[in-house]
Design a protein around this motif. Structure first.
Motif, PDB file in Angstrom:
ATOM      1  N   LYS A 355       2.441  -8.255 -18.454  1.00  0.00           N
ATOM      2  CA  LYS A 355       2.680  -8.583 -17.055  1.00  0.00           C
ATOM      3  C   LYS A 355       4.059  -9.219 -16.875  1.00  0.00           C
ATOM      4  O   LYS A 355       4.833  -8.860 -15.981  1.00  0.00           O
ATOM      5  CB  LYS A 355       1.582  -9.517 -16.560  1.00  0.00           C
ATOM      6  CG  LYS A 355       1.702  -9.853 -15.090  1.00  0.00           C
ATOM      7  CD  LYS A 355       0.554 -10.741 -14.629  1.00  0.00           C
ATOM      8  CE  LYS A 355       0.674 -11.074 -13.147  1.00  0.00           C
ATOM      9  NZ  LYS A 355      -0.424 -11.970 -12.702  1.00  0.00           N
ATOM     10  N   GLY A 356       4.364 -10.194 -17.767  1.00  0.00           N
ATOM     11  CA  GLY A 356       5.673 -10.840 -17.671  1.00  0.00           C
ATOM     12  C   GLY A 356       6.815  -9.867 -17.909  1.00  0.00           C
ATOM     13  O   GLY A 356       7.863  -9.948 -17.248  1.00  0.00           O
ATOM     14  N   GLU A 358       6.867  -6.558 -17.352  1.00  0.00           N
ATOM     15  CA  GLU A 358       7.052  -5.648 -16.218  1.00  0.00           C
ATOM     16  C   GLU A 358       7.711  -6.379 -15.053  1.00  0.00           C
ATOM     17  O   GLU A 358       8.612  -5.829 -14.402  1.00  0.00           O
ATOM     18  CB  GLU A 358       5.698  -5.079 -15.779  1.00  0.00           C
ATOM     19  CG  GLU A 358       5.824  -4.018 -14.696  1.00  0.00           C
ATOM     20  CD  GLU A 358       4.499  -3.328 -14.402  1.00  0.00           C
ATOM     21  OE1 GLU A 358       4.530  -2.206 -13.898  1.00  0.00           O
ATOM     22  OE2 GLU A 358       3.450  -3.931 -14.690  1.00  0.00           O
ATOM     23  N   GLU A 359       7.270  -7.617 -14.780  1.00  0.00           N
ATOM     24  CA  GLU A 359       7.914  -8.390 -13.710  1.00  0.00           C
ATOM     25  C   GLU A 359       9.390  -8.612 -14.021  1.00  0.00           C
ATOM     26  O   GLU A 359      10.254  -8.516 -13.138  1.00  0.00           O
ATOM     27  CB  GLU A 359       7.188  -9.732 -13.547  1.00  0.00           C
ATOM     28  CG  GLU A 359       5.776  -9.595 -12.989  1.00  0.00           C
ATOM     29  CD  GLU A 359       5.063 -10.932 -12.925  1.00  0.00           C
ATOM     30  OE1 GLU A 359       5.640 -11.929 -13.439  1.00  0.00           O
ATOM     31  OE2 GLU A 359       3.942 -10.990 -12.386  1.00  0.00           O
ATOM     32  N   TRP A 360       9.681  -8.905 -15.289  1.00  0.00           N
ATOM     33  CA  TRP A 360      11.079  -9.116 -15.682  1.00  0.00           C
ATOM     34  C   TRP A 360      11.896  -7.844 -15.484  1.00  0.00           C
ATOM     35  O   TRP A 360      13.025  -7.892 -14.981  1.00  0.00           O
ATOM     36  CB  TRP A 360      11.139  -9.575 -17.133  1.00  0.00           C
ATOM     37  CG  TRP A 360      12.544  -9.668 -17.658  1.00  0.00           C
ATOM     38  CD1 TRP A 360      13.451 -10.645 -17.436  1.00  0.00           C
ATOM     39  CD2 TRP A 360      13.186  -8.705 -18.505  1.00  0.00           C
ATOM     40  NE1 TRP A 360      14.618 -10.368 -18.077  1.00  0.00           N
ATOM     41  CE2 TRP A 360      14.500  -9.182 -18.751  1.00  0.00           C
ATOM     42  CE3 TRP A 360      12.795  -7.511 -19.080  1.00  0.00           C
ATOM     43  CZ2 TRP A 360      15.397  -8.494 -19.538  1.00  0.00           C
ATOM     44  CZ3 TRP A 360      13.689  -6.806 -19.867  1.00  0.00           C
ATOM     45  CH2 TRP A 360      14.977  -7.306 -20.094  1.00  0.00           C
ATOM     46  N   ASN A 363      12.515  -7.339 -11.787  1.00  0.00           N
ATOM     47  CA  ASN A 363      13.487  -8.328 -11.301  1.00  0.00           C
ATOM     48  C   ASN A 363      14.902  -8.002 -11.792  1.00  0.00           C
ATOM     49  O   ASN A 363      15.892  -8.163 -11.055  1.00  0.00           O
ATOM     50  CB  ASN A 363      13.093  -9.735 -11.748  1.00  0.00           C
ATOM     51  CG  ASN A 363      11.856 -10.238 -11.025  1.00  0.00           C
ATOM     52  OD1 ASN A 363      11.575  -9.808  -9.909  1.00  0.00           O
ATOM     53  ND2 ASN A 363      11.100 -11.117 -11.665  1.00  0.00           N
ATOM     54  N   GLN A 673       8.166   3.427  -8.323  1.00  0.00           N
ATOM     55  CA  GLN A 673       9.103   2.615  -9.094  1.00  0.00           C
ATOM     56  C   GLN A 673      10.474   3.281  -9.183  1.00  0.00           C
ATOM     57  O   GLN A 673      11.513   2.602  -9.120  1.00  0.00           O
ATOM     58  CB  GLN A 673       8.547   2.367 -10.496  1.00  0.00           C
ATOM     59  CG  GLN A 673       7.411   1.366 -10.534  1.00  0.00           C
ATOM     60  CD  GLN A 673       7.056   0.937 -11.944  1.00  0.00           C
ATOM     61  OE1 GLN A 673       7.262   1.707 -12.878  1.00  0.00           O
ATOM     62  NE2 GLN A 673       6.536  -0.265 -12.088  1.00  0.00           N
ATOM     63  N   ASP A 679       7.288  -3.327  -2.773  1.00  0.00           N
ATOM     64  CA  ASP A 679       6.145  -3.877  -2.056  1.00  0.00           C
ATOM     65  C   ASP A 679       5.440  -2.740  -1.327  1.00  0.00           C
ATOM     66  O   ASP A 679       6.001  -1.662  -1.133  1.00  0.00           O
ATOM     67  CB  ASP A 679       6.586  -4.955  -1.055  1.00  0.00           C
ATOM     68  CG  ASP A 679       7.607  -4.422  -0.046  1.00  0.00           C
ATOM     69  OD1 ASP A 679       8.040  -3.270  -0.204  1.00  0.00           O
ATOM     70  OD2 ASP A 679       7.966  -5.174   0.878  1.00  0.00           O
ATOM     71  N   THR A 686      -2.678  -3.069  -6.725  1.00  0.00           N
ATOM     72  CA  THR A 686      -1.500  -2.672  -7.491  1.00  0.00           C
ATOM     73  C   THR A 686      -1.944  -1.793  -8.649  1.00  0.00           C
ATOM     74  O   THR A 686      -3.130  -1.702  -8.971  1.00  0.00           O
ATOM     75  CB  THR A 686      -0.764  -3.902  -8.047  1.00  0.00           C
ATOM     76  OG1 THR A 686      -1.628  -4.561  -9.008  1.00  0.00           O
ATOM     77  CG2 THR A 686      -0.406  -4.871  -6.935  1.00  0.00           C
ATOM     78  N   GLU A 688      -1.452  -2.358 -11.656  1.00  0.00           N
ATOM     79  CA  GLU A 688      -1.980  -3.237 -12.700  1.00  0.00           C
ATOM     80  C   GLU A 688      -3.462  -3.515 -12.440  1.00  0.00           C
ATOM     81  O   GLU A 688      -4.277  -3.513 -13.362  1.00  0.00           O
ATOM     82  CB  GLU A 688      -1.180  -4.544 -12.731  1.00  0.00           C
ATOM     83  CG  GLU A 688      -1.643  -5.541 -13.778  1.00  0.00           C
ATOM     84  CD  GLU A 688      -1.425  -5.043 -15.196  1.00  0.00           C
ATOM     85  OE1 GLU A 688      -2.115  -5.539 -16.108  1.00  0.00           O
ATOM     86  OE2 GLU A 688      -0.583  -4.139 -15.371  1.00  0.00           O
TER      87      GLU A 688
END
Length: 891
Positions: A355-356, A358-360, A363, A673, A679, A686, A688
């Protein structure tokens, strides 16, 4: 029997000289011995007595007869005390030599002491003996035992019995069915010499009789049964040991498989997490897009097999624990760090890292997109500013005012004032350039050094222009007193043309500036702002016409008064032609087309959002519905366990067939993506969420199927009928009023009471499951009185993971285990003792002789040397080995 044989031998050898009366008396007394006498010997004796009947005297009447009757009665009473029922048999008949009565009594004795105890599979003595003979001789050619008379005439049946148990005594392959005399004599001689079985039959009598005496043959065959009963006992013991060892070997293999699968899965997680935690950013959007594509490959290709492995690992662990409980073995405790909970924790860390990561990634992509936009904007503004400053330093450093006329000086002064105004107008652009450079530094732009160098050069040049401007202004002001005539019109033109020119450059810059939006509302906002800008153009055109009017007025004055101005405005470099050129050029831009194209792109993005949302809003509730249906199926009772298992497997197949819709949603998610959509207001789901729900759905159905399989294992191994299983489930469901699959403490108590258990009335907390102390109290209330050690043992069975909670399945396993007939360490130890010939140790040769090769070597490799006082070289300790099979051990 020895006495009878001795008397018969004397009569046969010398019938004339034998005291027949004495022989008769001795025989009668011998017949009263409580032994298994040979029925055929008695028949032979009566046959000889009949032949020499002329010479046999009647027993003496009177006092001698009374003593004989008294003696025989003592013998008969002794026989009766051993449980032999003598019907219509009196001492008088025995004393008087009644052959029929005597033979009947002898057969009763034989039945009691030689045949009655024979039983195979709970059959009668005769049927059991016949079944034993059939099984032992089944593999032999030309042997078909169907009775105890003609089936034995060829002698092969007797030889087969001997060869089956002692193959070294008879070469069965050389025997012929057409030579019964040789076969019978061979069997009788070998039995008497090597097996201590007296020769009770004569081969001539059997061969020469159409139907041999059934009782005689049955009596003789029973001697073989008793002679080989020890081997039968050893065979039974060997079978029990083989069964126990097979269970242990299978469990060991399952443990090894679990350890390997757990190690592989943990190693994969250990290798994968550092990759997911590697957050070193790339410098370009292309490189970050490649990282995102690699992450998608990981989610689509690499992780799904590991999800299945994790689920299979949990299923194998539960199946292994069930088999261990069913085989009365201790619970399996994996190696340190390889518990199911350890794997779940590691898996949780993996998903957290996912999760971290993919968020990274997202971002970083946003950051790089912002950086690219800012860098391009920086370059445009810097280029415009550098174009404006080109030559300004040289212009400010010129000494033209030193040789200029008064009018020229005035012109230079005004021109310099206009320049200062222009310089002030450019201050905002310089500040924007510096702000953009600062933002690029804060966002860690990879080419920040070149940006900083260029920005520093612009700022240094700007400072230099300020200093030079100040110096030139001071120089012009010193000569201002020498200048008197200033052309106000030129000055006005310059003052109005400069801001207007700057406005046109700013407008052109804004129109040429790139823009970035993420929603259709944002692009609509830009379009509105552009329309508002276009609405201001008429007023700007009026200002342009006014400025051009000033220039026209200047030209008119010069022409009218013949002013020598060299045809140029000394106060500014801006001329009407340049203003018109810039005015025409400023609005020759494709901003409208760009806005239209961006509007189309945002519409496509909105379509992608809705397309994803439409599918996600169907798949998400579908997964939740299936999870709830599986929960209902797991607690409802419809048909047999096999029916439930078949239904669940069909249900699992229907779920797996839904996978293409998940893949299609993954494809839509990839398009989103790739379009840099971050959003989606049309759905709360989502990708996920969908992935996690799908994986949980597959895991739940697999676990539910495994629970039914384990219930079938428990039912079959413990002898629980389908009706009992239905009763347990019906009672459980009755008290599970909230359909949660668990019972509170009071509900659980009521459930047990409904099944006939006296639980007691102690208050318990409503926790949904029993904790360790509640379970202990429950067991004590049902009559289980145990100490701390015994309770710890039970807890290790029902709670192998040491969670402090007892499930319904574990409780059923425990209760069925307590009442089931399972093998124990004492039983296995007793079986080894039989194979060892009642010794306290066993030898390797004995194990190899009695057990299959693989299981014999298994025992030899694991048994420790026996160290007792009666130990011999090579002695092995089967007692500690048997105990270790049912306790904590490294075996």
């Amino acid at each position: 029997s020895t006495a009878v044989s001795h008397q018969l031998t004397n009569i046969q050898k010398n019938p004339e000289a034998t005291d027949t009366q004495c022989c008769h008396d001795n025989l009668c007394r011998a017949l009263t011995l409580p032994y298994a006498l040979s029925y055929c010997h008695i028949q032979a004796w009566f046959h000889l007595r009949a032949e020499c009947g002329e010479r046999l005297a009647k027993p003496e009447r009177g006092k001698m007869r009374v003593h004989k009757i008294s003696n025989v009665n003592k013998a008969l009473n002794f026989i009766a005390s051993k449980g032999v029922k003598l019907v219509s048999i009196g001492a008088e008949e025995i004393v008087d030599g009644n052959a029929k009565m005597t033979l009947g009594m002898i057969w009763t004795i034989i039945l009691r002491f030689a045949i009655q105890d024979i039983s195979v599979e709970e059959t009668s003595a005769k049927e059991g003996l016949l079944l034993w003979c059939q099984r032992k001789t089944a593999p032999y050619k030309n042997v078909n035992i169907q009775n105890f008379h003609i089936s034995w005439k060829d002698g092969l049946g007797f030889c087969a019995l001997i060869h089956r148990h002692r193959p070294e005594l008879i070469d069965y392959g050389k025997l012929r069915k057409d030579d019964p005399m040789t076969n019978l004599n061979t069997a009788f001689d070998v039995a008497e010499k090597y097996l201590d079985i007296p020769k009770m039959l004569d081969a001539e009598d059997i061969v020469g009789t159409a139907r041999p005496d059934e009782k005689a043959i049955m009596t003789y065959v029973s001697s073989f049964y008793h002679a080989f009963s020890g081997a039968q006992k050893a065979e039974t013991a060997a079978n029990r040991i083989c069964k126990v060892l097979a269970v242990n070997q299978e469990n060991e293999q399952l443990m090894e498989d679990y350890e390997k699968l757990a190690s592989d899965l943990l190693e994969w997680i250990r290798r994968t997490i550092p990759w997911l935690e590697n957050r070193v950013p790339e410098n370009t959007m292309q490189a970050m897009q490649q990282k995102l594509e690699d992450f998608r490959d990981y989610r689509r290709l690499h992780k799904p097999p590991k999800v299945q492995e994790k689920c299979q690992l949990e299923i194998n662990f539960n199946t292994l624990q069930t088999k261990l409980r069913l085989s009365n073995r201790p619970a399996f405790m994996p190696s340190e760090g390889k518990m199911v909970s350890d794997i779940s924790n590691a898996w949780g860390s993996l998903e957290g890292a996912e999760k971290g990561y993919e968020e990274w990634l997202l971002n970083e992509i946003r950051r790089l997109e912002r950086l690219d936009h800012l860098a391009e904007k920086f370059r445009q503004k810097a280029a415009i500013h550098e174009a404006w400053t080109n030559g300004k330093e040289e212009m400010l450093q010129r000494k033209d005012y030193e040789t200029a006329s008064l009018s020229d000086i005035k012109a230079l002064l005004k021109k310099h004032e206009a320049f200062e105004s222009d310089l002030a107008a450019h201050q905002d652009r310089v500040e924007q350039i510096a702000a953009i450079a600062q933002e690029l530094n804060e966002l860690e732009y990879y080419d920040s050094p070149s940006v900083n160098a260029r920005c520093q050069q612009i700022c240094d040049q700007w400072d230099s222009l300020g200093v030079l401007t100040q110096k030139r202004s001071e120089a012009l002001q010193r000569t201002e007193k020498l200048l008197e005539t200033i052309d106000q019109l030129y000055l006005e033109f310059a003052k109005r043309a400069a801001p207007f020119n700057n406005w046109m450059e700013g407008a052109m810059e804004d129109l040429q500036d790139t823009f970035i939006v993420h929603t259709i509302e944002e692009i609509q906002g830009l379009s509105t702002a552009h329309e508002q800008f276009k609405a201001t153009l008429p007023e700007a055109d009026k200002e342009r016409q006014a400025i051009l009017g000033i220039h026209n007025e200047i030209a008119k004055i010069v022409q009218t008064y013949h002013v020598n101005m060299a045809g140029t405005n000394p106060y500014t470099t801006i001329n009407p032609q340049e203003i018109n050129a810039k005015w025409d050029k400023s609005f020759q831009t494709n901003i409208d087309q760009a806005l239209i194209e961006e509007h189309a792109r945002q519409q496509n993005n909105e379509r992608l959002r809705r397309q994803f949302a439409n599918q996600a809003n169907v798949i998400g509730p579908w997964i939740q519905t299936k999870m709830e249906e599986i929960g209902r199926i797991s607690i409802e009772m419809h048909g047999t366990l096999e029916d439930q298992l078949t239904h669940l497997r069909q249900y699992e197949k229907s779920i797996v067939n839904y996978k293409p819709k998940i893949d299609q949603l993954e494809g839509d998610h990839q398009l989103i993506q790739e379009a840099l959509i971050f959003d989606n207001k049309h759905t709360n789901y989502t990708m996920e969420h969908i992935r996690v729900g799908w994986e949980q759905l597959l895991t739940t159905i697999a676990r539910t199927i495994n629970e039914i399989e384990n219930q079938i294992l428990t039912r079959d191994a413990k002898g629980i009928s389908q009706e009992q299983m239905n009763e347990f489930r019906a009672s459980f469901n009755h008290f599970d009023r909230d359909h949660s699959g668990t019972l509170g403490a009071e509900e659980f108590k009521a459930c047990l009471i409904s099944l006939g258990f006296d639980i007691g009335n102690d208050a318990q907390k409503r926790t949904g499951m029993m904790d360790a102390e509640d379970f202990r109290a429950c067991l004590i209330s049902m009559g289980y009185n145990m100490g701390e050690a015994e309770f710890a043992r039970i807890m290790s069975i029902v709670d192998p993971n040491r969670l402090g909670l007892i499930t319904f399945q574990a409780f059923i396993d425990f209760m069925s285990r307590e009442t089931a007939d399972t093998d124990t360490a004492d039983q296995v130890m007793a079986s080894f003792k039989v194979l060892a010939g009642d010794k306290n140790y066993i030898l390797a040769d004995e194990l190899r002789r009695e057990l299959p090769p693989d299981q014999a070597e298994y025992c030899i490799a694991r048994m420790t040397p026996y160290t007792g006082p009666d130990a011999v070289p090579g002695a092995l300790d089967y007692m500690s080995f048997s105990t270790a099979l049912y306790g904590e051990s490294d075996l």
